[in-house]
Design a protein around this motif. Structure first.
Motif, PDB file in Angstrom:
ATOM      1  N   PRO A   1      42.652  29.106  34.866  1.00 32.74           N
ATOM      2  CA  PRO A   1      41.626  29.829  34.100  1.00 32.74           C
ATOM      3  C   PRO A   1      42.180  30.264  32.746  1.00 32.74           C
ATOM      4  CG  PRO A   1      41.974  30.794  36.278  1.00 32.74           C
ATOM      5  CD  PRO A   1      43.103  29.853  36.036  1.00 32.74           C
ATOM      6  N   HIS A   2      41.283  30.568  31.835  1.00 27.82           N
ATOM      7  CA  HIS A   2      41.706  31.040  30.518  1.00 27.82           C
ATOM      8  C   HIS A   2      42.508  32.330  30.634  1.00 27.82           C
ATOM      9  CE1 HIS A   2      39.800  28.330  27.686  1.00 27.82           C
ATOM     10  NE2 HIS A   2      38.800  28.223  28.546  1.00 27.82           N
ATOM     11  N   GLY A   3      43.531  32.449  29.807  1.00 25.16           N
ATOM     12  CA  GLY A   3      44.292  33.685  29.716  1.00 25.16           C
ATOM     13  C   GLY A   3      45.308  33.887  30.818  1.00 25.16           C
ATOM     14  N   VAL A   4      45.537  32.857  31.626  1.00 26.17           N
ATOM     15  CA  VAL A   4      46.450  32.998  32.751  1.00 26.17           C
ATOM     16  C   VAL A   4      47.765  32.278  32.451  1.00 26.17           C
ATOM     17  CG1 VAL A   4      46.805  32.146  35.110  1.00 26.17           C
ATOM     18  CG2 VAL A   4      44.690  33.325  34.513  1.00 26.17           C
ATOM     19  N   THR A   5      48.869  32.834  32.927  1.00 28.19           N
ATOM     20  CA  THR A   5      50.157  32.167  32.781  1.00 28.19           C
ATOM     21  C   THR A   5      50.579  31.580  34.122  1.00 28.19           C
ATOM     22  OG1 THR A   5      50.816  33.686  31.039  1.00 28.19           O
ATOM     23  CG2 THR A   5      52.565  32.467  32.137  1.00 28.19           C
ATOM     24  N   VAL A   6      50.844  30.278  34.120  1.00 29.04           N
ATOM     25  CA  VAL A   6      51.219  29.591  35.355  1.00 29.04           C
ATOM     26  C   VAL A   6      52.665  29.148  35.273  1.00 29.04           C
ATOM     27  CG1 VAL A   6      50.704  27.658  36.874  1.00 29.04           C
ATOM     28  CG2 VAL A   6      48.897  28.690  35.534  1.00 29.04           C
TER      29      VAL A   6
ATOM     30  N   LYS B   1      63.050  34.002  39.216  1.00 25.33           N
ATOM     31  CA  LYS B   1      62.956  35.339  38.638  1.00 25.33           C
ATOM     32  C   LYS B   1      62.013  35.346  37.426  1.00 25.33           C
ATOM     33  CE  LYS B   1      65.113  39.501  37.699  1.00 25.33           C
ATOM     34  NZ  LYS B   1      64.150  39.857  36.678  1.00 25.33           N
ATOM     35  N   GLN B   2      62.131  34.313  36.610  1.00 28.69           N
ATOM     36  CA  GLN B   2      61.298  34.222  35.422  1.00 28.69           C
ATOM     37  C   GLN B   2      59.819  34.074  35.807  1.00 28.69           C
ATOM     38  OE1 GLN B   2      62.176  30.984  32.580  1.00 28.69           O
ATOM     39  NE2 GLN B   2      62.806  32.633  31.227  1.00 28.69           N
ATOM     40  N   VAL B   3      59.582  33.378  36.901  1.00 29.05           N
ATOM     41  CA  VAL B   3      58.205  33.223  37.369  1.00 29.05           C
ATOM     42  C   VAL B   3      57.646  34.592  37.741  1.00 29.05           C
ATOM     43  CG1 VAL B   3      56.749  32.196  39.148  1.00 29.05           C
ATOM     44  CG2 VAL B   3      58.649  30.889  38.194  1.00 29.05           C
ATOM     45  N   GLU B   4      58.434  35.358  38.491  1.00 34.40           N
ATOM     46  CA  GLU B   4      57.963  36.686  38.897  1.00 34.40           C
ATOM     47  C   GLU B   4      57.690  37.569  37.695  1.00 34.40           C
ATOM     48  OE1 GLU B   4      59.615  38.901  42.115  1.00 34.40           O
ATOM     49  OE2 GLU B   4      60.644  37.118  42.899  1.00 34.40           O
ATOM     50  N   ASP B   5      58.611  37.494  36.689  1.00 36.39           N
ATOM     51  CA  ASP B   5      58.495  38.380  35.527  1.00 36.39           C
ATOM     52  C   ASP B   5      57.340  38.017  34.607  1.00 36.39           C
ATOM     53  OD1 ASP B   5      60.616  39.700  36.466  1.00 36.39           O
ATOM     54  OD2 ASP B   5      62.071  38.978  34.963  1.00 36.39           O
ATOM     55  N   LEU B   6      57.148  36.712  34.413  1.00 40.91           N
ATOM     56  CA  LEU B   6      56.242  36.285  33.336  1.00 40.91           C
ATOM     57  C   LEU B   6      54.888  35.777  33.799  1.00 40.91           C
ATOM     58  CD1 LEU B   6      58.538  34.289  30.868  1.00 40.91           C
ATOM     59  CD2 LEU B   6      57.255  36.364  30.358  1.00 40.91           C
ATOM     60  N   CYS B   7      54.823  35.267  35.033  1.00 41.28           N
ATOM     61  CA  CYS B   7      53.637  34.486  35.390  1.00 41.28           C
ATOM     62  C   CYS B   7      52.661  35.245  36.277  1.00 41.28           C
ATOM     63  CB  CYS B   7      54.050  33.200  36.096  1.00 41.28           C
ATOM     64  SG  CYS B   7      55.190  32.223  35.136  1.00 41.28           S
ATOM     65  N   ASP B   8      51.394  34.826  36.210  1.00 38.87           N
ATOM     66  CA  ASP B   8      50.372  35.345  37.111  1.00 38.87           C
ATOM     67  C   ASP B   8      50.261  34.460  38.344  1.00 38.87           C
ATOM     68  OD1 ASP B   8      49.560  37.223  35.054  1.00 38.87           O
ATOM     69  OD2 ASP B   8      48.702  35.468  34.056  1.00 38.87           O
ATOM     70  N   MET B   9      50.325  33.148  38.069  1.00 34.00           N
ATOM     71  CA  MET B   9      50.176  32.163  39.140  1.00 34.00           C
ATOM     72  C   MET B   9      51.410  31.275  39.148  1.00 34.00           C
ATOM     73  SD  MET B   9      46.442  30.494  38.602  1.00 34.00           S
ATOM     74  CE  MET B   9      46.881  28.969  39.408  1.00 34.00           C
TER      75      MET B   9
ATOM     76  N   GLN C   1      50.716  26.642  46.067  1.00 34.94           N
ATOM     77  CA  GLN C   1      50.277  27.252  44.815  1.00 34.94           C
ATOM     78  C   GLN C   1      49.546  28.542  45.115  1.00 34.94           C
ATOM     79  OE1 GLN C   1      47.235  25.432  42.299  1.00 34.94           O
ATOM     80  NE2 GLN C   1      46.636  24.065  43.961  1.00 34.94           N
ATOM     81  N   GLY C   2      49.658  29.492  44.192  1.00 31.41           N
ATOM     82  CA  GLY C   2      49.009  30.773  44.424  1.00 31.41           C
ATOM     83  C   GLY C   2      49.606  31.851  43.550  1.00 31.41           C
ATOM     84  N   GLU C   3      49.592  33.053  44.073  1.00 30.25           N
ATOM     85  CA  GLU C   3      50.063  34.207  43.328  1.00 30.25           C
ATOM     86  C   GLU C   3      51.559  34.021  43.002  1.00 30.25           C
ATOM     87  OE1 GLU C   3      51.455  38.083  42.503  1.00 30.25           O
ATOM     88  OE2 GLU C   3      51.673  37.456  44.618  1.00 30.25           O
ATOM     89  N   ALA C   4      51.948  34.364  41.780  1.00 29.13           N
ATOM     90  CA  ALA C   4      53.280  34.021  41.276  1.00 29.13           C
ATOM     91  C   ALA C   4      54.400  34.543  42.170  1.00 29.13           C
ATOM     92  CB  ALA C   4      53.446  34.556  39.860  1.00 29.13           C
ATOM     93  N   ARG C   5      54.333  35.823  42.545  1.00 26.38           N
ATOM     94  CA  ARG C   5      55.422  36.429  43.300  1.00 26.38           C
ATOM     95  C   ARG C   5      55.627  35.736  44.646  1.00 26.38           C
ATOM     96  NH1 ARG C   5      57.176  42.054  43.001  1.00 26.38           N
ATOM     97  NH2 ARG C   5      55.622  42.121  41.365  1.00 26.38           N
TER      98      ARG C   5
END
Ligand code: ATP
Ligand code: MG
Lengths: 247, 254
Positions: free
Chosen positions: A51-56, A208-216, A228-232
């Motif tokens: 979706p728009h505005g999301v970081t994967v 770690k970078q995924v947890e810090d920066l990403c939504d998905m 695939q799913g929630e970043a954490r």
């Protein structure tokens, strides 16, 4: 906006792995019909909606197909099957400073590189000062880039790419360049882009970078989406799986 | 096509780079753009007025008039074969419409040709070739030629990705084409029974048109130019279509 920024549907990508590449006309005629290559499926049935505005975040082991997926989204590679739809201006950071001309100065290369990324002359002029300030190269900006250190080279490349002001930014493992101060600066810039509602796809090897920066997050394994799913959640599952691998 | 327009700045930069890089590092730099045709002119006029004594009046000028547009065609093709494969790192790392690379080659050679006119026109005047109103047809002739040069260059650039030795063969192919085209000889010496065969070569009527306009001071043969313009337009569309089809796997084959 109702439509997604990136939509990938039933995407497959096949590469030819050549044993002994027949590249010349003579060889092609001689070995007609028995080209020695094998099909290799680098991506198998990928479905992904961003979706728009999301970081994967895109994670996975070496050779799992992360770069291939990014290249197909950015239209450098063409899908074998399936489709990819992108809504918005896109900029890709695969390799910083690709397209620099060694004999040109940093300033001239900003014009060249930004135009390769699709900016018009006016847009480049508007952003020139900002790009130069971001790269922090001092007087070197008017020296030919062949005199640059590799870190300086990448600084300039990163500075240009993030000032294209894309709606969608695709980043392949380039956040690890430059000295620590510059890495910090890149991360700040990414956060700033996130706040301005940009869509970002980030390939990384660091959970770690995924947890810090990403939504998905998306975890690729041998060309398939393993999770695939929630970043954490994905980052933790991937980290646990990595730890359990015999090395 | 609309996308190409968005990348016009890239095209402009690549053309400038091409023109600058060609003579980069040489003492005279950009002046070679003028010196090259000038030296060519000097050599040809010396050879053909003193050494070979050509039958034709003002043969050096005749040759010069045909050779410059021929070079536009031949150099576009030869450099076109390298335009994608020599930019592999760019093609593999960044998305942009790949047409931009071969098109920049064509445009750079077009600019070079136009600049060489600054030598050609004074030379024609000095050698007392009569310039007439037929010169007004020049832009049209150039346009028709460009309608052919663009798709040809697009096709050789993408074909070279799949057949690498095209890059080396192209020099010989263009040389063969050169001798089949009335550049160094006037088309009148072609035996009439071979004429229909000879006219299959689209470069022939184009070079003849240049010779008519610059050398003979006559209007070009409108009928053949018209047919070429029509065929060239179709070829242009076809060239872009085929290029688009074959460039899809370029980033992985290159
Ligand atoms: N042009 C190509 N031709 C043939 N095979 C290719 C090509 N590009 C990639 N591959 C193969 O596709 C697979 C996926 O490659 P890809 O570069 O996408 O991996 P990755 O996940 O980015 O790995 P890494 O973490 O090392 O960057 C690999 O097995 C690779 O060998
Ligand atoms: Mg990769």
């Amino acid at each position: 906006m109702s439509t997604a920024a990136i939509e990938v549907k039933n995407l497959w990508k096949k590469f030819r792995i050549y044993y002994d590449r027949a590249l010349t006309l003579k060889e092609r005629l001689l070995f007609w019909g028995r080209q020695r290559y094998e099909d290799f499926w680098a991506l198998k049935n990928i479905n992904l909606t961003v979706p728009h505005g999301v970081t994967v975040g895109l994670v996975g082991r070496n050779g799992s197909g992360k770069s291939t997926l990014l290249k197909i989204i950015s239209r450098i590679l063409y899908p074998t099957k399936g489709e990819v739809r992108v809504n918005g201006r896109m900029s890709t950071l695969l390799e910083l400073g690709a397209g620099f001309h060694p004999d040109f100065t940093g300033r001239e290369n900003i014009f060249l590189n930004a135009s390769i990324l699709g900016l018009t002359r006016r847009e480049i002029k508007e952003r020139l000062d900002e790009i130069i300030a971001f790269a922090e190269l001092g007087d070197f900006i008017d020296n030919p880039v062949r005199n640059y250190s590799s870190g300086m080279y990448m600084r300039l490349g990163f500075a240009v790419a993030v000032h294209v002001d894309p709606d969608i930014l695709l980043i392949d493992e380039v956040l690890a360049v430059g000295d620590l101060a510059f890495q910090e600066k890149c991360l700040r810039r990414i956060r700033e882009l996130q706040q301005r509602g940009k869509t970002i796809v980030l390939v990384t090897h660091a959970p770690k970078q995924v947890e810090d920066l990403c939504d998905m997050a998306v975890w690729l394994d041998k060309g398939e989406i393993r999770m695939q799913g929630e970043a954490r959640e994905v980052a933790r599952a991937y980290a646990d799986w990595l730890a359990a691998q015999p090395s | 096509m609309k996308e190409l327009y968005l990348y016009r700045e890239m095209l402009r930069n690549l053309v400038a780079k091409e023109l600058r890089a060609r003579y980069k590092g040489s003492v005279l730099g950009f002046f070679w753009t003028f010196l090259n045709p000038l030296l060519m002119l000097v050599v040809y006029s010396l050879v053909f007025s003193f050494v070979m004594r050509a039958q034709m009046q003002n043969y050096a000028m005749f040759l010069f008039v045909g050779l410059l547009p021929w070079n536009y065609l031949a150099n576009s093709l030869i450099q076109g074969t390298a335009s994608l494969v020599h930019n592999a790192s760019l093609v593999k790392k960044i998305y942009f419409p790949r047409e931009v690379l071969p098109l920049s080659v064509v445009l750079a050679n077009l600019v070079n040709y136009l600049l060489s006119l600054l030598i050609l026109i004074p030379a024609l005047l000095i050698f007392k070739v009569h310039l007439t109103a037929a010169l007004a047809a020049f832009p049209l002739v150039l346009l028709v030629q460009t309608l052919l040069v663009i798709p040809l260059t697009l096709l050789v650039s993408v074909a070279t990705v799949y057949f690498r030795d095209l890059e080396h063969i192209m020099g010989i192919l263009t040389m063969a084409w050169f001798f089949l085209t009335p550049v160094i000889y006037p088309s009148e010496i072609i035996p009439p029974e071979l004429k229909p065969l000879f006219n299959l070569n689209p470069a022939a009527p184009i070079i003849e048109a240049y010779q008519a306009v610059f050398f003979y001071g006559r209007w070009p043969d409108w009928a053949s130019l018209g047919w070429l313009a029509l065929g060239g337009s179709f070829f242009l569309v076809l060239g872009f279509r085929l290029f688009d089809r074959f460039q899809r796997r370029v980033a992985e084959e290159i």
